[in-house]
Structures are given as structure tokens and as C-alpha cells.
Design a protein around this motif. Structure first.
Motif, PDB file in Angstrom:
ATOM      1  N   ARG A   1       0.836  -1.197   0.000  1.00  0.00           N
ATOM      2  CA  ARG A   1       0.000   0.000   0.000  1.00  0.00           C
ATOM      3  C   ARG A   1       0.872   1.249   0.000  1.00  0.00           C
ATOM      4  N   VAL A   2       0.518   2.205  -0.853  1.00  0.00           N
ATOM      5  CA  VAL A   2       1.203   3.495  -0.909  1.00  0.00           C
ATOM      6  C   VAL A   2       0.149   4.586  -0.755  1.00  0.00           C
ATOM      7  N   GLY A   3       0.367   5.488   0.196  1.00  0.00           N
ATOM      8  CA  GLY A   3      -0.585   6.565   0.420  1.00  0.00           C
ATOM      9  C   GLY A   3       0.118   7.896   0.602  1.00  0.00           C
ATOM     10  N   PHE A   4      -0.619   8.971   0.347  1.00  0.00           N
ATOM     11  CA  PHE A   4      -0.070  10.314   0.495  1.00  0.00           C
ATOM     12  C   PHE A   4      -0.919  11.116   1.477  1.00  0.00           C
ATOM     13  N   GLU A   5      -0.253  11.934   2.277  1.00  0.00           N
ATOM     14  CA  GLU A   5      -0.942  12.832   3.194  1.00  0.00           C
ATOM     15  C   GLU A   5      -1.063  14.201   2.540  1.00  0.00           C
TER      16      GLU A   5
ATOM     17  N   GLU B   1      -2.087  19.983  -1.228  1.00  0.00           N
ATOM     18  CA  GLU B   1      -0.656  19.774  -1.437  1.00  0.00           C
ATOM     19  C   GLU B   1      -0.199  18.541  -0.671  1.00  0.00           C
ATOM     20  N   ILE B   2       0.644  17.730  -1.290  1.00  0.00           N
ATOM     21  CA  ILE B   2       1.176  16.540  -0.630  1.00  0.00           C
ATOM     22  C   ILE B   2       2.242  16.952   0.373  1.00  0.00           C
ATOM     23  N   VAL B   3       2.046  16.539   1.638  1.00  0.00           N
ATOM     24  CA  VAL B   3       2.989  16.907   2.691  1.00  0.00           C
ATOM     25  C   VAL B   3       3.712  15.691   3.271  1.00  0.00           C
ATOM     26  N   GLY B   4       3.377  14.492   2.809  1.00  0.00           N
ATOM     27  CA  GLY B   4       4.044  13.297   3.302  1.00  0.00           C
ATOM     28  C   GLY B   4       3.511  12.044   2.642  1.00  0.00           C
ATOM     29  N   GLY B   5       4.193  10.961   2.869  1.00  0.00           N
ATOM     30  CA  GLY B   5       3.779   9.686   2.308  1.00  0.00           C
ATOM     31  C   GLY B   5       3.914   8.570   3.324  1.00  0.00           C
ATOM     32  N   VAL B   6       3.033   7.588   3.242  1.00  0.00           N
ATOM     33  CA  VAL B   6       3.091   6.411   4.108  1.00  0.00           C
ATOM     34  C   VAL B   6       3.029   5.170   3.232  1.00  0.00           C
TER      35      VAL B   6
ATOM     36  N   ASP C   1       8.675  12.452   4.399  1.00  0.00           N
ATOM     37  CA  ASP C   1       8.292  13.859   4.411  1.00  0.00           C
ATOM     38  C   ASP C   1       7.972  14.322   2.994  1.00  0.00           C
ATOM     39  N   ALA C   2       7.662  15.604   2.842  1.00  0.00           N
ATOM     40  CA  ALA C   2       7.224  16.131   1.544  1.00  0.00           C
ATOM     41  C   ALA C   2       8.318  16.115   0.495  1.00  0.00           C
ATOM     42  N   LEU C   3       9.589  15.981   0.927  1.00  0.00           N
ATOM     43  CA  LEU C   3      10.713  15.971  -0.014  1.00  0.00           C
ATOM     44  C   LEU C   3      11.294  14.563  -0.199  1.00  0.00           C
TER      45      LEU C   3
END
Length: 276
Positions: free
Chosen positions: A114-118, A127-132, A155-157
Motif C-alpha cells: 500500500r502506498v498513500g499520500f498525506e 498539497e502533498i505533505v508526506g507519504g506512508v 516527508d514532503a521531499l
């Protein structure tokens, strides 16, 4: 009409519901997994007894905390300056980071599931600020559906900031199958039909449609009658449906040899009697 084609055709008809349907390729997968040509009362299969949790070795300096078999790894990586945007790019970073942090052996024994974005609203837009990212442990080539995972937080980068993981150690056991395989397989298929019907009913209420698009072999963790955690062979079904323009995903597991059958009473053949 060939026998296998007839079986698939009959099974296909039983799995067609108004709002949730199965791809023909999935039906072929299911029949292959369940080995339709086998019919015997004298057979065995393998389960895996969970004998403990494992603390993985790290190739980097990091702060590690333990919480009842779960490990949290705090990292200070900040070398990347690439904004999170595409799932495929993040997946490549995950592969690199798994090798860098844990080594190649752990990388080969797991799979991204699973790939998700915060997201956050900034200046009137999202705006995407992070990923899990969730990664599951593989045992003998199959996914473990249970507490055998790695969570990776970015993190976002695109820098890996934290890891949470739970890794298990297993030991093979042999189980007697006391029912005819065809009886057990029929129960599995009935359970699948029932599950798809429930999903279809739910989607009907939402006035949307979906499909079952993949079936994969897996291990499902369960606790037996004497308190021992074991992994039993299962099939994980993956589906998706449209939710007002957003694709949603659903997954569920059904044992290859469902223990709910009255005729099916598994019995561990080695070391189990010593533990009673």
C-alpha cells in the motif's frame, strides 16, 4: 466441453453480481490455486507456527524503541529534495531505502502492499505533505496477512523519517486434511460468493459498481484452540470500486481450507501433542 472449462464457467456464473463482478482471469487463478483435479481424504498441507518476533539488524545509525514486539526507528535523513508527486517514484525510493536500512535479505523477503499520500490544503489547493508506505513480510514467497509488516513514513521531499515494523519467525508444521478436497474447495467458493454478494449489496446502496481484479496466495494469522499463533494458507482477494470519481480498494482473505466446515477438523501432526 473440457471439464476445467465447465468448472470455470459454472463458477463464473455463481460469482456474477449486479454491482461487483469478477474478472475471468481471477476465476482461473482461483481454480488453479484450489487444484480442482485433486480429490482425496488422505492429504496433508503446511501451516507455519509463529515462534517469536525478530529484531532486524540496521545498516544505519538510528534511535530504536520497542513496544511489545513492535519496533520504531527514528531517522534523520534529509538528502533528497524531490517533492512527493508520483507513486512510482516513491516506490523506487522505498526499494532503495529498504536495502539501505535493512539490507538486501530483508528487501527480498517483503513486498509493497500500500502506498498513500498525506494532503493538506494550502493557498486554496491540496498539497502533498508526506507519504506512508506499507510493506508486508513474505514467507515462502507468500504475503503474511497479520503483524508482519514495515510502515515507512516520508516527508514532503521524499526523505524517510520513521519506520515502524513487526517481523515474525516461523516454523513449519504439517496438518492433516480430514475432508475431501472437493468438499473443502466448495466451501471456499461458497464463502467467496457470499462475500462478493455482501460487497455488491453495499455498492448497490451507494449506486456504484466495482470488480474483483486479483487473487493472490497468502498466509492468514490465526490463534488455535490451545493459544498457539499459526499462519494458515489463504487466498487474498483484491477489489476496487468507483466512489464519486475516486477509485477505492477493498481486500479480504478466505482460507484455502476453511476451518468452519464440519467435515474439516485440522490436527497439527508434530509437537502439538507435547504442548497440550
Amino acid at each position: 466441453m473440457p471439464k476445467l472449462y465447465l468448472v470455470i464457467l459454472v463458477f463464473s456464473i455463481s460469482l456474477i453480481h449486479a454491482q461487483f463482478v469478477s474478472k475471468p482471469a481471477v476465476l482461473e487463478q482461483i481454480n488453479a490455486f484450489l487444484q480442482e483435479d485433486v480429490d482425496t481424504v488422505d492429504s496433508t498441507y503446511t501451516v507455519l507456527e509463529v515462534i517469536g518476533k525478530e529484531k532486524l539488524s540496521l545498516n544505519v545509525n538510528a534511535v530504536v524503541e520497542e513496544f511489545d514486539g513492535r519496533y520504531v526507528v527514528q531517522l534523520n535523513s534529509s538528502s533528497r529534495k524531490i517533492k512527493l508527486q508520483e507513486e512510482s517514484v516513491l516506490r523506487n525510493f522505498v526499494a532503495d531505502d529498504l536495502k539501505h536500512v535493512f539490507g538486501n535479505d530483508v528487501f527480498k523477503s517483503c513486498q509493497i502492499t500500500r502506498v498513500g499520500f498525506e494532503h493538506q490544503q494550502r493557498n486554496g489547493h491540496s498539497e502533498i505533505v508526506g507519504g506512508v508506505v506499507m510493506v508486508h513480510q513474505l514467507v515462502h514467497g507468500h504475503l503474511v496477512r497479520g503483524p508482519a509488516y514495515i510502515f515507512m513514513f516520508y516527508d514532503a521531499l521524499s526523505n524517510l523519517k520513521m519506520i515502524e515494523y513487526s517481523w515474525i519467525q516461523t516454523e513449519k508444521k504439517v496438518v492433516k486434511n480430514l475432508a475431501r478436497n472437493t468438499d473443502v474447495k466448495q466451501l471456499h467458493k461458497s464463502m467467496l460468493t457470499q462475500k462478493m454478494s455482501e460487497i455488491s449489496e453495499s455498492l448497490t446502496k451507494e449506486n456504484t459498481r466495482g470488480e474483483l481484479y486479483k487473487a493472490v496466495r497468502s498466509w492468514r494469522m490465526m490463534t488455535d484452540s490451545i493459544g498457539i499463533n499459526v499462519l494458515v494458507p489463504s487466498i487474498t482477494y483484491l477489489g476496487k470500486y468507483d466512489d464519486a470519481g475516486t477509485m477505492r480498494y477493498v481486500s479480504f482473505d478466505i482460507d484455502e481450507f476453511p476451518a468452519k466446515s464440519e467435515a474439516f477438523k485440522p490436527e497439527i501432526c508434530s509437537k502439538r501433542e507435547e504442548k497440550r
